[in-house]
Write a protein that holds these residues in place. Structure first.
Motif, PDB file in Angstrom:
ATOM      1  N   VAL A   1       0.844  -1.285   0.132  1.00  0.00           N
ATOM      2  CA  VAL A   1      -0.184  -0.403  -0.018  1.00  0.00           C
ATOM      3  C   VAL A   1       1.135   1.047  -0.194  1.00  0.00           C
ATOM      4  CG1 VAL A   1      -1.582   1.621   1.609  1.00  0.00           C
ATOM      5  CG2 VAL A   1      -1.664  -1.429   0.985  1.00  0.00           C
ATOM      6  N   PHE A   2       2.321   1.344   0.646  1.00  0.00           N
ATOM      7  CA  PHE A   2       2.771   2.498   1.184  1.00  0.00           C
ATOM      8  C   PHE A   2       3.948   2.435  -0.560  1.00  0.00           C
ATOM      9  CE2 PHE A   2       7.349   3.956   1.716  1.00  0.00           C
ATOM     10  CZ  PHE A   2       6.601   4.783   2.377  1.00  0.00           C
ATOM     11  N   LYS A   3       3.674   1.861  -1.092  1.00  0.00           N
ATOM     12  CA  LYS A   3       4.111   1.516  -2.612  1.00  0.00           C
ATOM     13  C   LYS A   3       3.437   2.955  -3.244  1.00  0.00           C
ATOM     14  CE  LYS A   3       7.248  -2.228  -1.877  1.00  0.00           C
ATOM     15  NZ  LYS A   3       7.574  -3.082  -2.711  1.00  0.00           N
ATOM     16  N   THR A   4       1.873   2.655  -3.416  1.00  0.00           N
ATOM     17  CA  THR A   4       1.160   2.455  -4.286  1.00  0.00           C
ATOM     18  C   THR A   4       0.691   4.307  -4.212  1.00  0.00           C
ATOM     19  OG1 THR A   4      -1.126   2.063  -2.959  1.00  0.00           O
ATOM     20  CG2 THR A   4       0.095   0.293  -4.530  1.00  0.00           C
ATOM     21  N   ILE A   5       1.111   5.011  -2.558  1.00  0.00           N
ATOM     22  CA  ILE A   5       0.713   6.419  -2.498  1.00  0.00           C
ATOM     23  C   ILE A   5       0.938   6.954  -3.108  1.00  0.00           C
ATOM     24  CG2 ILE A   5       0.610   7.673  -0.340  1.00  0.00           C
ATOM     25  CD1 ILE A   5       0.137   5.267   1.125  1.00  0.00           C
ATOM     26  N   ARG A   6       1.101   8.209  -3.493  1.00  0.00           N
ATOM     27  CA  ARG A   6       1.458   9.280  -4.246  1.00  0.00           C
ATOM     28  C   ARG A   6       1.061  10.434  -4.246  1.00  0.00           C
ATOM     29  NH1 ARG A   6       4.640   6.531  -5.224  1.00  0.00           N
ATOM     30  NH2 ARG A   6       5.162   4.864  -7.270  1.00  0.00           N
ATOM     31  N   THR A   7      -0.638  10.827  -4.017  1.00  0.00           N
ATOM     32  CA  THR A   7      -1.509  11.787  -3.724  1.00  0.00           C
ATOM     33  C   THR A   7      -1.887  12.146  -1.800  1.00  0.00           C
ATOM     34  OG1 THR A   7      -3.761  10.958  -3.918  1.00  0.00           O
ATOM     35  CG2 THR A   7      -2.471  11.994  -5.932  1.00  0.00           C
ATOM     36  N   VAL A   8      -2.341  12.788  -2.055  1.00  0.00           N
ATOM     37  CA  VAL A   8      -2.518  13.063  -0.760  1.00  0.00           C
ATOM     38  C   VAL A   8      -4.077  12.540  -0.109  1.00  0.00           C
ATOM     39  CG1 VAL A   8      -4.081  15.034   1.475  1.00  0.00           C
ATOM     40  CG2 VAL A   8      -1.786  15.577   0.468  1.00  0.00           C
ATOM     41  N   GLY A   9      -4.740  12.276  -1.129  1.00  0.00           N
ATOM     42  CA  GLY A   9      -6.049  11.128  -0.906  1.00  0.00           C
ATOM     43  C   GLY A   9      -5.982  10.294  -1.311  1.00  0.00           C
ATOM     44  N   ASP A  10      -4.533   9.360  -1.671  1.00  0.00           N
ATOM     45  CA  ASP A  10      -4.354   8.328  -1.362  1.00  0.00           C
ATOM     46  C   ASP A  10      -3.651   7.545   0.208  1.00  0.00           C
ATOM     47  OD1 ASP A  10      -4.475   7.574  -4.285  1.00  0.00           O
ATOM     48  OD2 ASP A  10      -2.327   8.126  -4.811  1.00  0.00           O
ATOM     49  N   VAL A  11      -3.472   8.873   0.876  1.00  0.00           N
ATOM     50  CA  VAL A  11      -3.102   8.784   1.765  1.00  0.00           C
ATOM     51  C   VAL A  11      -4.195   8.449   2.881  1.00  0.00           C
ATOM     52  CG1 VAL A  11      -2.256   9.725   4.001  1.00  0.00           C
ATOM     53  CG2 VAL A  11      -0.978  10.171   2.384  1.00  0.00           C
ATOM     54  N   VAL A  12      -5.505   9.593   2.131  1.00  0.00           N
ATOM     55  CA  VAL A  12      -6.837   8.753   3.178  1.00  0.00           C
ATOM     56  C   VAL A  12      -7.482   7.542   2.172  1.00  0.00           C
ATOM     57  CG1 VAL A  12      -9.120  10.178   2.814  1.00  0.00           C
ATOM     58  CG2 VAL A  12      -7.046  11.482   3.050  1.00  0.00           C
ATOM     59  N   ASP A  13      -7.067   7.022   1.932  1.00  0.00           N
ATOM     60  CA  ASP A  13      -7.450   6.156   1.477  1.00  0.00           C
ATOM     61  C   ASP A  13      -6.473   5.186   2.159  1.00  0.00           C
ATOM     62  OD1 ASP A  13      -9.281   6.837   0.189  1.00  0.00           O
ATOM     63  OD2 ASP A  13      -8.277   6.591  -1.968  1.00  0.00           O
ATOM     64  N   ALA A  14      -5.330   5.413   2.125  1.00  0.00           N
ATOM     65  CA  ALA A  14      -5.165   4.294   2.851  1.00  0.00           C
ATOM     66  C   ALA A  14      -5.829   4.133   3.765  1.00  0.00           C
ATOM     67  CB  ALA A  14      -3.665   4.138   2.695  1.00  0.00           C
ATOM     68  N   LEU A  15      -5.951   5.122   4.938  1.00  0.00           N
ATOM     69  CA  LEU A  15      -6.077   5.235   6.694  1.00  0.00           C
ATOM     70  C   LEU A  15      -7.206   4.739   6.506  1.00  0.00           C
ATOM     71  CD1 LEU A  15      -4.574   8.195   7.417  1.00  0.00           C
ATOM     72  CD2 LEU A  15      -3.549   6.191   7.799  1.00  0.00           C
ATOM     73  N   SER A  16      -8.401   4.761   5.358  1.00  0.00           N
ATOM     74  CA  SER A  16      -9.209   4.775   5.835  1.00  0.00           C
ATOM     75  C   SER A  16     -10.085   2.557   5.629  1.00  0.00           C
ATOM     76  CB  SER A  16     -10.821   5.306   4.608  1.00  0.00           C
ATOM     77  OG  SER A  16     -10.239   5.191   3.798  1.00  0.00           O
ATOM     78  N   GLY A  17      -8.509   2.465   5.102  1.00  0.00           N
ATOM     79  CA  GLY A  17      -8.648   0.801   4.788  1.00  0.00           C
ATOM     80  C   GLY A  17      -7.895   0.078   5.597  1.00  0.00           C
ATOM     81  N   MET A  18      -7.769   1.358   6.277  1.00  0.00           N
ATOM     82  CA  MET A  18      -7.057   0.224   7.798  1.00  0.00           C
ATOM     83  C   MET A  18      -8.063  -0.587   8.131  1.00  0.00           C
ATOM     84  SD  MET A  18      -4.537   2.692   9.545  1.00  0.00           S
ATOM     85  CE  MET A  18      -2.719   2.647   9.069  1.00  0.00           C
ATOM     86  N   THR A  19      -7.657  -1.402   8.895  1.00  0.00           N
ATOM     87  CA  THR A  19      -8.969  -2.516   9.593  1.00  0.00           C
ATOM     88  C   THR A  19      -9.019  -2.251  11.031  1.00  0.00           C
ATOM     89  OG1 THR A  19      -8.347  -4.742   9.265  1.00  0.00           O
ATOM     90  CG2 THR A  19     -10.056  -3.992   7.607  1.00  0.00           C
ATOM     91  N   VAL A  20      -9.741  -2.405  11.951  1.00  0.00           N
ATOM     92  CA  VAL A  20      -9.160  -2.373  13.040  1.00  0.00           C
ATOM     93  C   VAL A  20      -8.377  -4.261  13.476  1.00  0.00           C
ATOM     94  CG1 VAL A  20     -10.790  -3.160  15.720  1.00  0.00           C
ATOM     95  CG2 VAL A  20     -11.394  -1.680  13.685  1.00  0.00           C
ATOM     96  N   GLU A  21      -7.864  -4.242  14.350  1.00  0.00           N
ATOM     97  CA  GLU A  21      -7.121  -5.515  14.485  1.00  0.00           C
ATOM     98  C   GLU A  21      -7.210  -6.386  16.113  1.00  0.00           C
ATOM     99  OE1 GLU A  21      -2.451  -4.204  14.050  1.00  0.00           O
ATOM    100  OE2 GLU A  21      -3.819  -3.982  12.420  1.00  0.00           O
TER     101      GLU A  21
END
Length: 87
Positions: free
Chosen positions: A67-87
């Motif tokens: 996921v980290f490798k695909t982040i290019r924009t601020v929106g990508d950061v937001v999407d990555a964070l919103s995709g995190m699941t509760v462990e």
């Protein structure tokens, strides 16, 4: 810890903008979901790693390397964070 899994995308965006502005001395008003971290914000690879470490410290969860490798924009950061699941 910041409970990113309980935040809306708008709340996540505002939180990420605050974080980026604080870490990299950026003007919050110039940041959009489409702002490219590298081309628009002059964040280099070391800064990106610093951002990933900070996100892990604040959320208690790390971004998966793929996921980290695909982040290019601020929106990508937001999407990555919103995709995190509760462990």
């Amino acid at each position: 810890m910041v409970a990113v899994t309980e935040m809306s995308k708008d709340e996540l965006f505002a939180w990420v903008v605050d974080l980026l502005a604080e870490m990299f001395e950026l003007d919050k008003s110039s940041l959009t979901l489409d702002s490219n971290l590298y081309a628009d914000l002059d964040i280099d690879s070391i800064d990106a790693v610093d951002l990933a470490v900070k996100l892990k410290q604040l959320t208690g969860r790390g971004l998966a390397p793929e996921v980290f490798k695909t982040i290019r924009t601020v929106g990508d950061v937001v999407d990555a964070l919103s995709g995190m699941t509760v462990e």
